[in-house]
Design a protein around this motif. Structure first.
Motif, mmCIF file in Angstrom:
data_model
loop_
_atom_site.group_PDB
_atom_site.id
_atom_site.type_symbol
_atom_site.label_atom_id
_atom_site.label_comp_id
_atom_site.label_asym_id
_atom_site.label_seq_id
_atom_site.Cartn_x
_atom_site.Cartn_y
_atom_site.Cartn_z
ATOM 1 N N LEU A 535 1.046 -0.892 -0.066
ATOM 2 C CA LEU A 535 -0.168 0.355 0.068
ATOM 3 C C LEU A 535 0.945 1.414 -0.369
ATOM 4 N N ALA A 536 0.429 2.075 -1.411
ATOM 5 C CA ALA A 536 1.402 3.315 -0.836
ATOM 6 C C ALA A 536 -0.062 4.877 -0.485
ATOM 7 N N VAL A 537 -0.214 5.469 0.190
ATOM 8 C CA VAL A 537 -0.628 6.699 0.222
ATOM 9 C C VAL A 537 -0.490 7.441 -0.065
ATOM 10 N N GLU A 538 -0.782 8.609 -0.856
ATOM 11 C CA GLU A 538 -0.490 10.160 -1.704
ATOM 12 C C GLU A 538 -1.278 11.145 -1.746
ATOM 13 N N SER A 539 -1.128 12.420 -1.088
ATOM 14 C CA SER A 539 -2.067 13.525 -0.750
ATOM 15 C C SER A 539 -2.322 14.124 -2.084
ATOM 16 N N ARG A 540 -1.108 14.219 -2.314
ATOM 17 C CA ARG A 540 -1.998 15.101 -3.809
ATOM 18 C C ARG A 540 -2.697 14.296 -5.057
ATOM 19 N N LEU A 541 -2.765 13.447 -4.558
ATOM 20 C CA LEU A 541 -3.729 12.835 -5.817
ATOM 21 C C LEU A 541 -5.769 13.277 -5.491
ATOM 22 N N SER A 542 -5.501 13.619 -4.276
ATOM 23 C CA SER A 542 -7.183 14.500 -3.866
ATOM 24 C C SER A 542 -6.915 16.173 -3.699
ATOM 25 N N ASN A 543 -5.584 16.020 -4.226
ATOM 26 C CA ASN A 543 -5.402 17.591 -3.941
ATOM 27 C C ASN A 543 -6.220 18.144 -5.041
ATOM 28 N N THR A 544 -7.489 18.649 -5.072
ATOM 29 C CA THR A 544 -7.363 19.301 -6.496
ATOM 30 C C THR A 544 -7.685 20.820 -6.591
ATOM 31 N N GLY A 545 -7.073 21.247 -5.256
ATOM 32 C CA GLY A 545 -7.006 22.870 -5.423
ATOM 33 C C GLY A 545 -5.325 22.458 -6.175
ATOM 34 N N LYS A 546 -4.586 22.083 -6.601
ATOM 35 C CA LYS A 546 -3.291 22.053 -6.683
ATOM 36 C C LYS A 546 -2.346 21.236 -8.323
#
Length: 617
Positions: A535-546
């Motif tokens: 498992l790898a979790v990445e916050s950028r995948l759901s950062n629609t503002g950027k």
């Protein structure tokens, strides 16, 4: 911005009493590396790119006034070295130089040049040709100044390069001396004694005992010692009389050098774990006597251990330390270690699925998708081997440069404020890692060239693509069923499930739970998907503002780095940022020492067969 460099070389001054103008000649630059303030590594000046005028004035101590012009000279470049030949003028300043030569003073040449373009950095092991010689760059690296301009040549008593020798020849025919010559010699003797007295008086209270100063004054006056020899003797006395650095342990201190000072700086900045990991317990123990020292005292220690005497004036001492190779190397290494540690400890989820490649330059790089090869074919009769094709199987990528400067002011050094040092490299290391990740996920989300597409059998859409056991099972099947153009099974195994934070709990349940509850009255059953991928979790995948195309529901399944679903490239394979140190004199408009941080990297989508995307909605 242009910067000035001064090169010191050998000089031969021919002074005679036959009425002819004295001649001067010498080796100004041997073509090797030089230590120049503002540069942490040796600088080589490539004479092939140096604009050299046909003739230029000779000055005294680089002072560009009419009273200090003492002649004219012409250059000559031979075998990658710079020589000069010239004639002294008939003026007061030139006559003083001639008289000093007759007294035995040894002069040197000092040449001032302008650097027109930033010197190019060359790393250890690079092979460069400079001044007609092929050089394998030694540790820790060099700079080559390829565009410079010769400005002036000066006659000096003491050059900046203590290792440079000087040969001077002077002749004086006593049989032809007249009464006027005797008068001039008396005046010269008075000048000599006056300069000796002024030099010695200027060191009153410097730490040299008064009785030693008075003894030197009496001996030098009586024996006709030249002013330059008196100054040399005073320098020896200063070195012997300078106070010992209180925080250096008594006894043998030869173990104190750049590694120990660098370790001490890291400890003082609260980064003892970094110091221990970077230098080991032995160096850390050897640096212990410096752990409680202020930054000013560490500057003093660097000067004390490198040889030259330590100036008593604090401002001069700090300036000297920031041009000293021990201190500049220690500061550069400490900043590098702090930044590199912060970079490596940052979250870099892309390393789980991306192949890392070196780039030799900034040009477009080409790579072949592993899945193009297909199967080996039987050897035909006659031994002909069947050729494979790479049509539609090559993808391209390139690297670019990302950079930043940071500084510690002279005020921070004097105030012993290490916050700028302890925090800034760490912040920049984290920022460098963040920049790489930003590029990776910008590239992934952009889906260039329809990398994820139904036609590639690696895209799932609609309500059934939401992350759950059935959709993950479908994605695994899609990857395992990938075939090449000839219909050969590629046997790509799923390795990494990449999700945004919103799907982390669901992903952990799917990959880590032992059992999965069934609906109604059915009993729980075993989890067939347990351990099917990391498992790898990445916050950028759901950062629609950027990030464009970001989503809270989309998720990805990748093969391993060996399957090249994605590529991250670094220039020369240098995965961590590079750090270069600049001293107090690097920028006249800012009274600070600075570090330049730059990182060369790029990213690209690789083999679509080793990646699956599910929109989740």
């Amino acid at each position: 911005m242009e910067s000035v460099i001064k090169l010191v070389g050998e000089v031969d001054l021919q002074a005679s009493a036959d009425g002819k103008p004295p001649k001067i000649s010498g080796l100004a630059y041997c073509g090797g590396g030089m230590r120049i303030p503002g540069y942490s590594l040796p600088v080589f000046v490539d004479l092939a790119g140096c604009v050299i005028p046909e003739s230029f004035p000779l000055l005294v101590d680089h002072a560009a006034t009419l009273d200090t012009v003492v002649g004219m000279a012409q250059p000559r470049v031979r075998d990658g070295q710079l020589f000069i030949e010239g004639t002294l003028a008939d003026n007061e300043a030139a006559q003083k130089i001639v008289k000093a030569v007759r007294e035995g003073v040894k002069f040197q040449l000092s040449i001032g040049a302008m650097i027109n373009e930033q010197p190019k950095h060359h790393s250890v092991g690079d092979v460069v040709t400079v001044n007609g010689r092929k050089l394998t760059v030694p540790s820790p690296g060099i700079y080559v100044a390829a565009s410079t301009r010769l400005r002036e040549v000066s006659i000096v008593v003491l050059g900046a390069d203590a290792g440079t020798s000087c040969t001077i020849s002077a002749k004086k025919d006593l049989s032809t001396m007249t009464a006027e010559n005797n008068v001039l010699d008396i005046q010269a003797e008075r000048t000599r004694i006056s300069e000796i007295n002024a030099t010695i008086d200027g060191l009153a209270g410097s730490g040299i005992p008064a009785d030693k100063l008075n003894m030197l004054r009496a001996t030098a006056t009586a024996e006709g010692t030249s002013v330059s020899d008196v100054r040399a003797e005073l320098l020896t006395m200063l070195r012997a009389s300078r106070p010992s650095v209180p925080f250096i342990a008594s006894g043998n201190t030869s173990h104190i050098g750049s590694p120990q000072i660098s370790a001490a700086i890291l400890v003082r900045a609260g980064l003892s774990n970094v110091a221990d990991k970077a230098y080991g317990p032995r160096v850390l123990e050897e640096s212990r006597s410096l752990h409680s020292a202020s930054m000013v005292d560490i500057c003093r220690a660097a000067l004390a251990t490198s040889g030259p005497f330590v100036p008593h004036d604090r401002n001069e001492m700090i300036r000297a330390a920031m041009s000293n190779v021990v201190m500049t190397t220690a500061l550069g290494d400490a900043a590098n270690k702090a930044l590199e540690t912060a970079y490596r400890e940052s979250n870099q989820s892309w390393r789980a699925f991306a192949a890392i490649r070196p780039a030799a330059d900034f040009k477009t790089q080409y790579a072949i998708r592993p899945s193009f090869i297909g199967s080996l074919a039987p050897l035909a009769k006659g031994g002909d081997i069947q050729h494979g094709t790479i049509e539609e199987s090559v993808f391209s990528w390139s690297v670019d440069t990302f950079a930043k400067m940071y500084s510690i002011t002279r005020k921070d050094l004097i105030n012993d404020d290490l916050s700028a040092f302890s925090e800034t490299p760490t912040v920049l290391g984290t920022a460098a890692a963040r920049k790489v990740a930003d590029l990776v996920y910008t590239t992934l989300l952009a889906n260039g060239g329809n990398f994820f597409a139904a036609g590639n059998n690696n895209l799932a859409t609609g309500a059934g693509s939401a992350l759950q056991a059935s959709s993950l099972g479908d994605a695994i099947a899609k990857m395992r069923k990938q075939r090449d153009a000839e219909g050969n099974d590629l046997s790509i195994a799923p390795r990494v499930l990449l999700v945004p934070p919103e799907l982390e709990v669901t992903a952990r349940q799917l990959l880590e739970s032992t059992d999965v509850n069934r609906t109604g009255d059915q009993a729980p059953r075993g989890n067939a998907l347990q351990g099917s991928a990391a498992l790898a979790v990445e916050s950028r995948l759901s950062n629609t503002g950027k990030f464009s195309n970001g989503s809270t529901t989309a998720w990805y399944l990748f093969g391993g780095p060996q399957d090249v679903p994605f590529v991250v490239g670094f220039l020369d394979g240098q995965e961590t940022p590079r750090v270069e140190f600049f001293g107090l004199d690097s920028d006249p408009s800012t009274l600070a020492v600075s570090w330049r941080v730059y990182h060369d990297f790029g990213a690209a989508l690789g083999d679509f067969r080793a990646a699956v995307k599910a929109n989740g909605a």
